[in-house]
Scaffold this active site. Structure first.
Site, PDB file in Angstrom:
ATOM      1  N   LYS A  43       0.827  -1.213   0.000  1.00 32.68           N
ATOM      2  CA  LYS A  43       0.000   0.000   0.000  1.00 32.68           C
ATOM      3  C   LYS A  43       0.858   1.258   0.000  1.00 32.68           C
ATOM      4  O   LYS A  43       0.475   2.273  -0.570  1.00 32.68           O
ATOM      5  CB  LYS A  43      -0.940   0.001   1.216  1.00 32.68           C
ATOM      6  CG  LYS A  43      -1.969  -1.113   1.159  1.00 32.68           C
ATOM      7  CD  LYS A  43      -3.380  -0.568   1.173  1.00 32.68           C
ATOM      8  CE  LYS A  43      -4.420  -1.564   0.728  1.00 32.68           C
ATOM      9  NZ  LYS A  43      -4.932  -2.437   1.762  1.00 32.68           N
ATOM     10  N   LYS A 103      -6.006 -11.036  -5.478  1.00 32.79           N
ATOM     11  CA  LYS A 103      -7.093 -11.223  -4.508  1.00 32.79           C
ATOM     12  C   LYS A 103      -8.314 -10.385  -4.915  1.00 32.79           C
ATOM     13  O   LYS A 103      -8.146  -9.284  -5.433  1.00 32.79           O
ATOM     14  CB  LYS A 103      -6.531 -10.772  -3.153  1.00 32.79           C
ATOM     15  CG  LYS A 103      -7.541 -10.526  -2.085  1.00 32.79           C
ATOM     16  CD  LYS A 103      -6.878 -10.082  -0.789  1.00 32.79           C
ATOM     17  CE  LYS A 103      -7.016  -8.586  -0.575  1.00 32.79           C
ATOM     18  NZ  LYS A 103      -6.897  -8.141   0.819  1.00 32.79           N
ATOM     19  N   LYS A 123     -11.938  -4.982  -2.314  1.00 30.12           N
ATOM     20  CA  LYS A 123     -12.888  -3.885  -2.486  1.00 30.12           C
ATOM     21  C   LYS A 123     -12.258  -2.630  -3.074  1.00 30.12           C
ATOM     22  O   LYS A 123     -12.936  -1.782  -3.596  1.00 30.12           O
ATOM     23  CB  LYS A 123     -13.577  -3.551  -1.166  1.00 30.12           C
ATOM     24  CG  LYS A 123     -12.648  -3.420   0.005  1.00 30.12           C
ATOM     25  CD  LYS A 123     -13.405  -3.652   1.303  1.00 30.12           C
ATOM     26  CE  LYS A 123     -12.446  -3.988   2.416  1.00 30.12           C
ATOM     27  NZ  LYS A 123     -13.024  -4.775   3.461  1.00 30.12           N
TER      28      LYS A 123
END
Ligand code: TYM
Length: 326
Positions: A111, A192, A195
């Site tokens: 991230k 993966k 969202k």
């Protein structure tokens, strides 16, 4: 009674991955464990959010938990941000966590690459997660495989704290569903299902319409050999659909392979599309009733009261052990 605890970060839609990876496990264990389930709204803040959208998502997630089969009588259900002792505990735990440990977390590494001006919160995030887990002495933490490293860090932090200051925390263990499934993105099954993905065609939201769910599954990326065989390395698309079908129906992968042997991808996709959309539609019916009803506030009030009492006790004990007490 042993304790289990888990949370979901409300950064976007509630995905099929969240349901299969975390909530379904909690539902199957709620009879035998003292269960804690929360919305990790403070965790959502590590990455910039629209405050209005975030706010609207909080109750939706709680309603979705219950619609998915979480029984409010058997679970302590709450919003993380309503328990002020958790971030306070997190600070004390930060002082027993090494910078190297926190910066080695895979999610932090990934991230922090995606966001050029990432926040300090992104680095301390797993320590807050440790506080989420340790305050109530959770024995097991049902999570998807992607969160395993964070639960292991919580355990390491707890062990160090216990060693330095005396027995304070139960050492938690990650609990990964039997098959250890990670639900993959339908468009790019090497990734993966997440969202935050930009391409919503690869992600099934628990709030999607029946038509959207079916369309997404029918258009899922698959290879061209037309054999329904589980092989995550060479056939990730079809293996992902097998995982989804197996998790939804409780049937084994072998059973599914046998039933669809020689039938081709079209037939199999139709089957997966139909069982998944029907399953989610049933959940949505319940969800709508809950969202329009009044019981959510009462559930949250009861949950936070219990959670705060436990967290205050643990926070005071930590302060006492660390010598920061009058
Ligand atoms: P989050 O919000 O990313 O995901 C919530 C849960 O869903 C699982 N999951 C998946 N499982 C299978 N396949 C997928 N594609 C998939 N996507 C997500 C995750 O593994 C997770 O179990 N930091 C956590 C939230 C959290 C937490 C906690 C969890 C905060 N504090 C304390 C447990 C205990 C997170 O971001 O999960």
């Amino acid at each position: 009674m042993k304790k289990i605890l888990t949370g979901i970060k409300p950064t976007g839609d509630f995905t099929l991955g969240n349901y299969i990876g975390a909530i379904k496990q909690m539902v199957s264990m709620q009879e035998e464990y003292d269960s804690y389930l929360f919305v990790a709204d403070l965790h959502a803040l590590t990455i910039p959010q629209d405050p209005k959208e975030l706010h609207e998502r909080l109750k939706k997630f709680i309603a979705m938990y219950i619609a998915c089969g979480i029984d409010p009588k058997k679970n302590t259900i709450y919003l993380q941000s309503e328990n002020e002792y958790i971030p306070a505990m997190s600070y004390l735990l930060e002082c027993t966590t090494q910078y190297g440990e926190a910066s080695r977390m895979i999610q932090f590494k990934e991230k922090s690459k995606e966001h050029s001006n990432f926040s300090v919160g992104l680095l301390t995030y797993p320590v807050l997660m440790a506080a989420d887990i340790l305050y109530c002495d959770a024995d097991y933490v049902p999570v998807g495989i992607d969160q395993k490293q964070h639960v292991e860090l919580a355990r390491d932090i707890a062990e160090r704290f216990n060693h330095r200051y005396g027995d304070t925390f139960v050492l938690p263990e990650p609990m990964i569903s039997k098959s250890g499934v990670k639900i993959r993105d339908l468009k790019d099954p090497t990734k993966k299902m997440s969202k935050s993905e930009e391409n919503p065609q690869g992600v099934i939201s628990m709030f999607d319409t029946k038509e959207d769910i079916e369309k997404k599954i029918m258009r899922a990326t698959t290879d061209s050999d037309n054999q329904i065989k589980y092989d995550m390395d060479h056939k990730p698309g079809i293996s992902n659909l097998l995982n989804i079908a197996s998790s939804i129906t409780g049937r084994t992968i072998e059973e599914l392979e046998k039933e669809f042997d020689g039938q081709g991808y079209g037939t199999f996709k139709k089957y997966v599309a139909s069982i998944t959309s029907e399953h989610i539609m049933k959940i949505q019916e319940k969800y709508q009733q809950l969202l329009n009803g009044k019981e959510l506030d009462q559930i949250l009030d009861e949950g936070i009261q219990k959670s705060r009492t436990l967290a205050k006790g643990k926070y005071d004990l930590m302060k006492q052990r660390m010598g920061v007490i009058r």
